[in-house]
Design a protein around this motif. Sequence first.
Motif, PDB file in Angstrom:
ATOM      1  N   ALA A 232       0.823  -1.207   0.000  1.00 46.63           N
ATOM      2  CA  ALA A 232       0.000   0.000   0.000  1.00 46.63           C
ATOM      3  C   ALA A 232       0.863   1.265   0.000  1.00 46.63           C
ATOM      4  CB  ALA A 232      -0.937  -0.007   1.205  1.00 46.63           C
ATOM      5  N   LEU A 233       1.952   1.240   0.758  1.00 43.78           N
ATOM      6  CA  LEU A 233       2.838   2.401   0.808  1.00 43.78           C
ATOM      7  C   LEU A 233       3.526   2.635  -0.534  1.00 43.78           C
ATOM      8  CD1 LEU A 233       4.487   1.966   4.323  1.00 43.78           C
ATOM      9  CD2 LEU A 233       2.967   3.834   3.621  1.00 43.78           C
ATOM     10  N   PHE A 234       4.037   1.558  -1.150  1.00 48.65           N
ATOM     11  CA  PHE A 234       4.711   1.706  -2.444  1.00 48.65           C
ATOM     12  C   PHE A 234       3.738   2.173  -3.518  1.00 48.65           C
ATOM     13  CE2 PHE A 234       7.856  -1.831  -1.050  1.00 48.65           C
ATOM     14  CZ  PHE A 234       8.584  -0.900  -0.323  1.00 48.65           C
ATOM     15  N   GLU A 235       2.515   1.627  -3.490  1.00 47.08           N
ATOM     16  CA  GLU A 235       1.505   2.061  -4.460  1.00 47.08           C
ATOM     17  C   GLU A 235       1.153   3.531  -4.257  1.00 47.08           C
ATOM     18  OE1 GLU A 235      -1.623  -0.733  -3.837  1.00 47.08           O
ATOM     19  OE2 GLU A 235      -0.516  -2.401  -4.768  1.00 47.08           O
ATOM     20  N   ARG A 236       1.068   3.934  -3.011  1.00 45.92           N
ATOM     21  CA  ARG A 236       0.749   5.342  -2.718  1.00 45.92           C
ATOM     22  C   ARG A 236       1.872   6.249  -3.203  1.00 45.92           C
ATOM     23  NH1 ARG A 236      -0.783   7.635   3.342  1.00 45.92           N
ATOM     24  NH2 ARG A 236      -1.144   9.820   2.752  1.00 45.92           N
ATOM     25  N   ALA A 237       3.114   5.850  -2.951  1.00 45.34           N
ATOM     26  CA  ALA A 237       4.254   6.664  -3.365  1.00 45.34           C
ATOM     27  C   ALA A 237       4.297   6.808  -4.884  1.00 45.34           C
ATOM     28  CB  ALA A 237       5.552   6.045  -2.846  1.00 45.34           C
ATOM     29  N   ALA A 238       4.022   5.703  -5.600  1.00 44.22           N
ATOM     30  CA  ALA A 238       4.044   5.755  -7.061  1.00 44.22           C
ATOM     31  C   ALA A 238       2.885   6.584  -7.605  1.00 44.22           C
ATOM     32  CB  ALA A 238       3.988   4.333  -7.617  1.00 44.22           C
ATOM     33  N   ARG A 239       1.703   6.350  -7.053  1.00 50.04           N
ATOM     34  CA  ARG A 239       0.498   7.051  -7.527  1.00 50.04           C
ATOM     35  C   ARG A 239       0.604   8.555  -7.294  1.00 50.04           C
ATOM     36  NH1 ARG A 239      -2.847   4.936  -4.149  1.00 50.04           N
ATOM     37  NH2 ARG A 239      -2.815   6.705  -2.709  1.00 50.04           N
ATOM     38  N   ASP A 240       1.079   8.936  -6.118  1.00 47.05           N
ATOM     39  CA  ASP A 240       1.114  10.351  -5.744  1.00 47.05           C
ATOM     40  C   ASP A 240       2.458  11.007  -6.012  1.00 47.05           C
ATOM     41  OD1 ASP A 240      -1.465   9.922  -4.900  1.00 47.05           O
ATOM     42  OD2 ASP A 240      -0.957   9.796  -2.766  1.00 47.05           O
ATOM     43  N   ARG A 241       3.392  10.249  -6.616  1.00 42.37           N
ATOM     44  CA  ARG A 241       4.714  10.768  -6.980  1.00 42.37           C
ATOM     45  C   ARG A 241       5.411  11.393  -5.772  1.00 42.37           C
ATOM     46  NH1 ARG A 241       5.678  10.699 -12.233  1.00 42.37           N
ATOM     47  NH2 ARG A 241       7.243  12.351 -12.107  1.00 42.37           N
ATOM     48  N   LEU A 242       5.512  10.619  -4.713  1.00 38.50           N
ATOM     49  CA  LEU A 242       6.106  11.091  -3.471  1.00 38.50           C
ATOM     50  C   LEU A 242       7.602  10.809  -3.444  1.00 38.50           C
ATOM     51  CD1 LEU A 242       3.450   9.630  -0.988  1.00 38.50           C
ATOM     52  CD2 LEU A 242       3.485  11.914  -2.018  1.00 38.50           C
ATOM     53  N   MET A 243       8.355  11.719  -2.858  1.00 39.93           N
ATOM     54  CA  MET A 243       9.718  11.385  -2.481  1.00 39.93           C
ATOM     55  C   MET A 243       9.643  10.374  -1.344  1.00 39.93           C
ATOM     56  SD  MET A 243      11.684  15.062  -2.527  1.00 39.93           S
ATOM     57  CE  MET A 243      10.472  15.950  -1.549  1.00 39.93           C
ATOM     58  N   VAL A 244      10.652   9.520  -1.241  1.00 37.11           N
ATOM     59  CA  VAL A 244      10.622   8.434  -0.251  1.00 37.11           C
ATOM     60  C   VAL A 244      11.971   8.323   0.430  1.00 37.11           C
ATOM     61  CG1 VAL A 244      10.440   5.928   0.047  1.00 37.11           C
ATOM     62  CG2 VAL A 244       8.855   7.117  -1.482  1.00 37.11           C
ATOM     63  N   MET A 245      11.942   8.073   1.733  1.00 36.75           N
ATOM     64  CA  MET A 245      13.146   7.663   2.450  1.00 36.75           C
ATOM     65  C   MET A 245      12.760   6.541   3.399  1.00 36.75           C
ATOM     66  SD  MET A 245      14.139  10.383   5.477  1.00 36.75           S
ATOM     67  CE  MET A 245      15.322   9.214   6.189  1.00 36.75           C
TER      68      MET A 245
END
Length: 249
Positions: A232-245
């Motif tokens: 769910a987190l990875f899908e959210r990051a991809a969908r919303d184009r989030l920076m990630v750490m």
Amino acid sequence: MALTHSFTVGRFHCTAIQDGGMVRPASYLAGLFSVPADTFETELLARGFDPAAQPFSINILLIDTGAHKVLVDTGEAKGGLLDGLRAINVLPETIDTVILTHGHRDHIGGIVDADGQFIYPNARYFMWGSEWTHWLNVAQTTEEADDPLRRNLLPIQDRVTLLDAEREIVPGVCAVHTPGHTIGHMALLLESDGERLLHLVDAAHQPIQVSIPDWSPRFDMQPDMARATRRALFERAARDRLMVMAYHF
């Protein structure tokens, strides 16, 4: 000398401080993930990773919002975090908010010093309610006087704010409920001037989990839930184009 990396999220000035780090071979990581060593090595090679030397860090995030200095977890009090704060000219007493994402010792072990004194004397602490209840019970029942939970959680009982819903902790820094690694594990979403960063913390421990999210380490308390949370987190990051750490990448 402590390793630090500074970056911005909108108006927020952020610094990742390495409290500790090591390099591990694929064979060691395979044991942590209960995956055959040759499979782990093959998957690393396929993604351009060196199976002989996989870095593993403890990365503590400092967020300066302009109104608040927020520390995300406290490491293990091994010196790297405090050295890093000194390197960027931040005094521990200026930190007003400490977010404890979960109760593992490498996240809560630096609340007090060797003498039992608060390292961040002016800070208010935040933790997910179910996470606090679980680990406080362990802290109160252990017979080990130097247990990190006992040493670090008992002193902050009157300084901690417990969360039971996703909300802002300070403006622009929002708690994200991400159970699985632990009962009440918490990730964070930072947002400022239209830029956003998703801090996974320990929802993922190794970069290969980005492409193989079903691989759970042995120390995920609820592996099935951890897998669902990661996806769910990875899908959210991809969908919303989030920076990630992440804490250990």
